[in-house]
Design a protein around this motif. Sequence first.
Motif, PDB file in Angstrom:
ATOM      1  N   UNK A   1      43.593  41.315  39.606  1.00 54.91           N
ATOM      2  CA  UNK A   1      45.073  41.066  40.322  1.00 54.91           C
ATOM      3  C   UNK A   1      45.740  40.010  39.890  1.00 54.91           C
ATOM      4  N   UNK A   2      45.131  38.870  39.566  1.00 58.71           N
ATOM      5  CA  UNK A   2      45.978  37.644  39.053  1.00 58.71           C
ATOM      6  C   UNK A   2      46.408  37.986  37.731  1.00 58.71           C
ATOM      7  N   UNK A   3      45.532  38.344  36.867  1.00 54.19           N
ATOM      8  CA  UNK A   3      45.787  38.526  35.528  1.00 54.19           C
ATOM      9  C   UNK A   3      47.137  39.518  35.495  1.00 54.19           C
ATOM     10  N   UNK A   4      47.090  40.504  36.183  1.00 48.81           N
ATOM     11  CA  UNK A   4      48.403  41.611  36.364  1.00 48.81           C
ATOM     12  C   UNK A   4      49.417  40.736  36.583  1.00 48.81           C
ATOM     13  N   UNK A   5      49.567  39.958  37.721  1.00 50.11           N
ATOM     14  CA  UNK A   5      50.487  39.407  38.254  1.00 50.11           C
ATOM     15  C   UNK A   5      51.212  38.473  37.403  1.00 50.11           C
ATOM     16  N   UNK A   6      50.188  37.663  36.606  1.00 50.98           N
ATOM     17  CA  UNK A   6      50.551  36.682  35.508  1.00 50.98           C
ATOM     18  C   UNK A   6      51.327  37.332  34.380  1.00 50.98           C
ATOM     19  N   UNK A   7      50.933  38.424  33.826  1.00 53.24           N
ATOM     20  CA  UNK A   7      51.531  39.367  32.931  1.00 53.24           C
ATOM     21  C   UNK A   7      52.905  39.722  33.422  1.00 53.24           C
ATOM     22  N   UNK A   8      52.837  40.199  34.482  1.00 52.27           N
ATOM     23  CA  UNK A   8      54.410  40.545  35.019  1.00 52.27           C
ATOM     24  C   UNK A   8      55.227  39.624  35.160  1.00 52.27           C
ATOM     25  N   UNK A   9      54.822  38.154  35.239  1.00 55.91           N
ATOM     26  CA  UNK A   9      55.608  36.870  35.386  1.00 55.91           C
ATOM     27  C   UNK A   9      56.097  36.841  33.710  1.00 55.91           C
ATOM     28  N   UNK A  10      55.623  37.304  32.825  1.00 58.53           N
ATOM     29  CA  UNK A  10      55.848  37.073  31.454  1.00 58.53           C
ATOM     30  C   UNK A  10      54.983  36.289  30.658  1.00 58.53           C
ATOM     31  N   UNK A  11      53.600  35.772  31.196  1.00 62.37           N
ATOM     32  CA  UNK A  11      52.733  35.168  30.524  1.00 62.37           C
ATOM     33  C   UNK A  11      52.142  35.987  29.381  1.00 62.37           C
ATOM     34  N   UNK A  12      52.228  35.521  28.311  1.00 65.10           N
ATOM     35  CA  UNK A  12      51.932  36.463  26.956  1.00 65.10           C
ATOM     36  C   UNK A  12      50.412  36.764  26.941  1.00 65.10           C
ATOM     37  N   UNK A  13      49.403  35.544  27.003  1.00 60.25           N
ATOM     38  CA  UNK A  13      48.068  35.579  26.692  1.00 60.25           C
ATOM     39  C   UNK A  13      47.404  34.937  28.086  1.00 60.25           C
ATOM     40  N   UNK A  14      46.922  35.660  28.575  1.00 59.08           N
ATOM     41  CA  UNK A  14      46.466  35.472  30.117  1.00 59.08           C
ATOM     42  C   UNK A  14      44.699  35.754  30.045  1.00 59.08           C
ATOM     43  N   UNK A  15      44.047  34.273  30.322  1.00 58.56           N
ATOM     44  CA  UNK A  15      42.609  34.136  30.219  1.00 58.56           C
ATOM     45  C   UNK A  15      42.140  34.227  31.947  1.00 58.56           C
ATOM     46  N   UNK A  16      41.004  34.707  31.939  1.00 55.55           N
ATOM     47  CA  UNK A  16      40.424  34.414  33.517  1.00 55.55           C
ATOM     48  C   UNK A  16      39.142  33.988  33.235  1.00 55.55           C
ATOM     49  N   UNK A  17      38.486  33.391  34.286  1.00 57.20           N
ATOM     50  CA  UNK A  17      37.209  32.928  34.549  1.00 57.20           C
ATOM     51  C   UNK A  17      36.082  33.659  33.979  1.00 57.20           C
ATOM     52  N   UNK A  18      36.282  35.230  34.356  1.00 57.29           N
ATOM     53  CA  UNK A  18      35.567  36.083  33.723  1.00 57.29           C
ATOM     54  C   UNK A  18      35.511  36.341  32.478  1.00 57.29           C
ATOM     55  N   UNK A  19      36.573  36.084  31.680  1.00 63.52           N
ATOM     56  CA  UNK A  19      36.563  36.238  30.210  1.00 63.52           C
ATOM     57  C   UNK A  19      35.764  34.983  29.621  1.00 63.52           C
ATOM     58  N   UNK A  20      35.783  33.825  30.305  1.00 59.97           N
ATOM     59  CA  UNK A  20      34.897  32.739  29.553  1.00 59.97           C
ATOM     60  C   UNK A  20      33.506  32.890  29.934  1.00 59.97           C
ATOM     61  N   UNK A  21      33.197  33.501  31.104  1.00 58.48           N
ATOM     62  CA  UNK A  21      31.865  33.962  31.480  1.00 58.48           C
ATOM     63  C   UNK A  21      31.064  34.916  30.691  1.00 58.48           C
ATOM     64  N   UNK A  22      32.060  35.953  30.338  1.00 59.66           N
ATOM     65  CA  UNK A  22      31.558  37.018  29.352  1.00 59.66           C
ATOM     66  C   UNK A  22      31.243  36.439  28.204  1.00 59.66           C
ATOM     67  N   UNK A  23      32.068  35.622  27.739  1.00 54.66           N
ATOM     68  CA  UNK A  23      31.675  35.014  26.139  1.00 54.66           C
ATOM     69  C   UNK A  23      30.666  34.280  26.281  1.00 54.66           C
ATOM     70  N   UNK A  24      30.137  33.594  27.292  1.00 56.71           N
ATOM     71  CA  UNK A  24      29.161  32.435  27.457  1.00 56.71           C
ATOM     72  C   UNK A  24      28.517  32.280  28.793  1.00 56.71           C
ATOM     73  N   UNK A  25      27.501  33.178  29.359  1.00 57.40           N
ATOM     74  CA  UNK A  25      26.922  33.439  30.367  1.00 57.40           C
ATOM     75  C   UNK A  25      26.549  32.183  31.289  1.00 57.40           C
ATOM     76  N   UNK A  26      26.163  31.319  30.117  1.00 55.12           N
ATOM     77  CA  UNK A  26      25.438  29.838  30.394  1.00 55.12           C
ATOM     78  C   UNK A  26      26.562  29.000  31.291  1.00 55.12           C
ATOM     79  N   UNK A  27      27.997  29.428  31.026  1.00 55.27           N
ATOM     80  CA  UNK A  27      28.975  28.603  31.653  1.00 55.27           C
ATOM     81  C   UNK A  27      28.770  28.208  33.189  1.00 55.27           C
ATOM     82  N   UNK A  28      28.382  29.349  34.035  1.00 53.95           N
ATOM     83  CA  UNK A  28      28.317  29.445  35.121  1.00 53.95           C
ATOM     84  C   UNK A  28      26.784  29.749  35.670  1.00 53.95           C
ATOM     85  N   UNK A  29      25.824  28.896  35.643  1.00 53.89           N
ATOM     86  CA  UNK A  29      24.339  29.330  35.729  1.00 53.89           C
ATOM     87  C   UNK A  29      24.168  30.150  37.024  1.00 53.89           C
ATOM     88  N   UNK A  30      24.883  29.895  38.230  1.00 52.69           N
ATOM     89  CA  UNK A  30      24.669  30.575  39.393  1.00 52.69           C
ATOM     90  C   UNK A  30      25.525  31.776  39.545  1.00 52.69           C
TER      91      UNK A  30
END
Length: 299
Positions: A20-49
């Motif tokens: 939802x927040x990615x969608x809202x940010x894009x509607x505001x005009x943000x061109x490149x939106x990253x979420x915590x999920x994107x970072x965890x998907x790239x490296x699952x060790x980012x959040x061990x729990x």
Amino acid sequence: MSEMASKYNTALVVGGEGEKCRTVAQSYGFKDVVTPGDIIKANSATTPFRKLTPEELKNSKERDFSDVVIEAIFVFADSRDWAGDLQIIIDLAMSKGGRVGTLSETFDEGPPIFFSHNDVVWSAAHENVRLGMGALRGIVEYTFKEVTKGKTLQTHAFGKPQISTFEFATRLLKRWRKNEHNLNSPPNTVYFVGDTPESDIRGTNRFNERAENDWYSILVKTGVYQEGTEPAYKPRVTVDTVLDAVNHGIEREMQRRKQRKLTLTNMPTLSLEDNNKNNEVHVLSPAIERELGELGLEA
């Protein structure tokens, strides 16, 4: 937040449910939106729990962060995973210029961090108040200081009671009145209804001291405020519910209109003689003319 879209190209957006927040940010005009999920998907060790659910794994974007610079962090909504979001925010705050996976030697190169409001607590279904975004902000600043052995992290908050929020609301009101009613001024009175003295009432009263019009604070008893206590920031009036606040505003405006009409009816006149005929001329100030227009009367 929308005014920040032109300033920051790549932004980390935190909080809310799912995408939802990615969608809202894009509607505001943000061109490149990253979420915590994107970072965890790239490296699952980012959040061990924290492990992404199958749906989160599907919705999170797959990307190479080696050449990505996070220019700003925005906490759009309350976090659903405080531990995971806190870890990622702290990682970036200690990074070299917002690059994921890097560590600054000075701990002063991280991107700016913005919170959409600063309420420490809020009222929900539970009998006691619940922790809000302001609490997460405090934890972020405290944790950064502990991890960096004394460095101070300066975060930023939008929303109430920040004056910039009320200035933004004023600009929107002016634009709406101009576009819809061809009026070039803000409304004479803005009734601001809130349930939290520390943010709603505090911000309204502070802005009213500098505003060109009247910002009238109304506290309702349906939120954080506990009846029988003395609010730290006093409203102009306290009512039970939002409906009561609306009715109070309507009744107050109707009474003021009656008083203005009586004043205008009893105004002195100038008499100018023209061919022995008396023509009465009312001399009105621009302020009175504007009030007449709002009353639907001709000057």
